[in-house]
Design a protein around this motif. Structure first.
Motif, short mmCIF file in Angstrom:
data_model
loop_
_atom_site.label_atom_id
_atom_site.label_comp_id
_atom_site.label_asym_id
_atom_site.label_seq_id
_atom_site.Cartn_x
_atom_site.Cartn_y
_atom_site.Cartn_z
N LEU A 37 0.85 -1.19 0.00
CA LEU A 37 0.00 0.00 0.00
C LEU A 37 0.89 1.24 0.00
N VAL A 38 0.59 2.17 -0.89
CA VAL A 38 1.38 3.39 -0.98
C VAL A 38 0.44 4.54 -1.32
N GLN A 39 0.80 5.73 -0.90
CA GLN A 39 0.01 6.91 -1.24
C GLN A 39 0.32 7.38 -2.65
N ALA A 40 -0.64 8.06 -3.24
CA ALA A 40 -0.43 8.62 -4.56
C ALA A 40 0.81 9.52 -4.57
N GLY A 41 1.60 9.38 -5.63
CA GLY A 41 2.84 10.13 -5.73
C GLY A 41 4.04 9.38 -5.18
N GLY A 42 3.78 8.29 -4.50
CA GLY A 42 4.85 7.51 -3.91
C GLY A 42 5.47 6.53 -4.88
N SER A 43 6.37 5.70 -4.35
CA SER A 43 7.11 4.74 -5.17
C SER A 43 7.08 3.35 -4.55
N LEU A 44 7.19 2.37 -5.41
CA LEU A 44 7.34 0.98 -4.98
C LEU A 44 8.27 0.29 -5.97
N ARG A 45 8.92 -0.75 -5.49
CA ARG A 45 9.78 -1.54 -6.38
C ARG A 45 9.36 -3.00 -6.29
N LEU A 46 8.99 -3.55 -7.40
CA LEU A 46 8.63 -4.96 -7.48
C LEU A 46 9.83 -5.77 -7.95
N SER A 47 9.93 -6.98 -7.44
CA SER A 47 10.99 -7.89 -7.87
C SER A 47 10.39 -9.22 -8.27
N CYS A 48 11.09 -9.90 -9.16
CA CYS A 48 10.66 -11.22 -9.59
C CYS A 48 11.89 -12.10 -9.70
N ALA A 49 11.92 -13.13 -8.89
CA ALA A 49 13.02 -14.10 -8.95
C ALA A 49 12.62 -15.22 -9.90
N ALA A 50 13.52 -15.56 -10.80
CA ALA A 50 13.20 -16.57 -11.80
C ALA A 50 14.21 -17.70 -11.77
N SER A 51 13.79 -18.85 -12.19
CA SER A 51 14.74 -19.95 -12.34
C SER A 51 15.66 -19.63 -13.52
N GLU A 52 16.88 -20.13 -13.43
CA GLU A 52 17.89 -19.75 -14.41
C GLU A 52 17.51 -20.19 -15.82
N ASP A 53 16.88 -21.34 -15.97
CA ASP A 53 16.57 -21.82 -17.31
C ASP A 53 15.53 -20.95 -18.01
N ILE A 54 14.69 -20.31 -17.22
CA ILE A 54 13.72 -19.38 -17.81
C ILE A 54 14.36 -18.03 -18.07
N PHE A 55 15.04 -17.51 -17.07
CA PHE A 55 15.56 -16.15 -17.17
C PHE A 55 16.54 -15.99 -18.31
N SER A 56 17.33 -17.00 -18.57
CA SER A 56 18.37 -16.88 -19.58
C SER A 56 17.85 -17.07 -21.00
N ASN A 57 16.61 -17.46 -21.15
CA ASN A 57 16.12 -17.78 -22.49
C ASN A 57 14.84 -17.05 -22.89
N TYR A 58 14.30 -16.24 -21.99
CA TYR A 58 12.99 -15.67 -22.25
C TYR A 58 12.98 -14.15 -22.15
N VAL A 59 12.06 -13.58 -22.88
CA VAL A 59 11.73 -12.17 -22.69
C VAL A 59 10.93 -12.07 -21.39
N MET A 60 11.27 -11.12 -20.55
CA MET A 60 10.60 -10.98 -19.27
C MET A 60 9.72 -9.73 -19.27
N GLY A 61 8.65 -9.82 -18.53
CA GLY A 61 7.75 -8.66 -18.52
C GLY A 61 6.90 -8.60 -17.27
N TRP A 62 6.22 -7.47 -17.14
CA TRP A 62 5.26 -7.25 -16.06
C TRP A 62 3.90 -6.97 -16.67
N PHE A 63 2.90 -7.65 -16.16
CA PHE A 63 1.51 -7.41 -16.49
C PHE A 63 0.81 -6.91 -15.23
N ARG A 64 -0.34 -6.33 -15.43
CA ARG A 64 -1.17 -6.00 -14.27
C ARG A 64 -2.63 -6.19 -14.62
N GLN A 65 -3.40 -6.44 -13.58
CA GLN A 65 -4.84 -6.61 -13.76
C GLN A 65 -5.56 -5.86 -12.66
#
Length: 123
Positions: free
Chosen positions: A10-38
């Motif tokens: 939870l953050v107030q408008a105007g604030g900042s957050l940092r998201l992280s995603c840890a991936a297995s090496e076999d995926i991370f080294s071979n795939y385009v990575m992205g962020w979606f939201r819903q």
């Protein structure tokens, strides 16, 4: 678990957050990575994507100039720095991996999804 997202909250408008995603090496080294939201009542949308080299980056118009996607190939970690957050950024955010991207850098189809992390921006 192949993709593990974290960093929402939870953050107030105007604030900042940092998201992280840890991936297995076999995926991370071979795939385009992205962020979606819903957001509630809306379809899931791609907001940012980055290829392995980092030379191809895509941002949706809704986040361009406020969000920054990055990847650390040595640590198999994807990040999304979110600044100047707005209430309309409230959504569940998902990291994802796809085998290919289009001419604009968007992921063509997702092969792997991480679990979502909720971001709530209060006004």
């Amino acid at each position: 678990v192949q993709l593990q997202a974290s960093g929402g909250g939870l953050v107030q408008a105007g604030g900042s957050l940092r998201l992280s995603c840890a991936a297995s090496e076999d995926i991370f080294s071979n795939y385009v990575m992205g962020w979606f939201r819903q957001a509630p009542g809306k379809e899931r949308e791609l907001i940012a994507a980055i290829n392995w080299s980092g030379l191809s980056i895509y941002y949706s118009d809704s986040v361009k100039g406020r969000f920054a996607i990055s990847r650390d190939n040595a640590k198999n970690t994807l990040a999304l720095q979110m600044n100047s957050l707005k209430p309309e950024d409230t959504a569940v955010y998902y990291c994802a991996a796809g085998s290919d991207n289009d001419y604009r850098g968007r992921i063509r189809s997702v092969d792997y999804w991480g679990q979502g992390t909720l971001v709530t921006v209060s006004s």
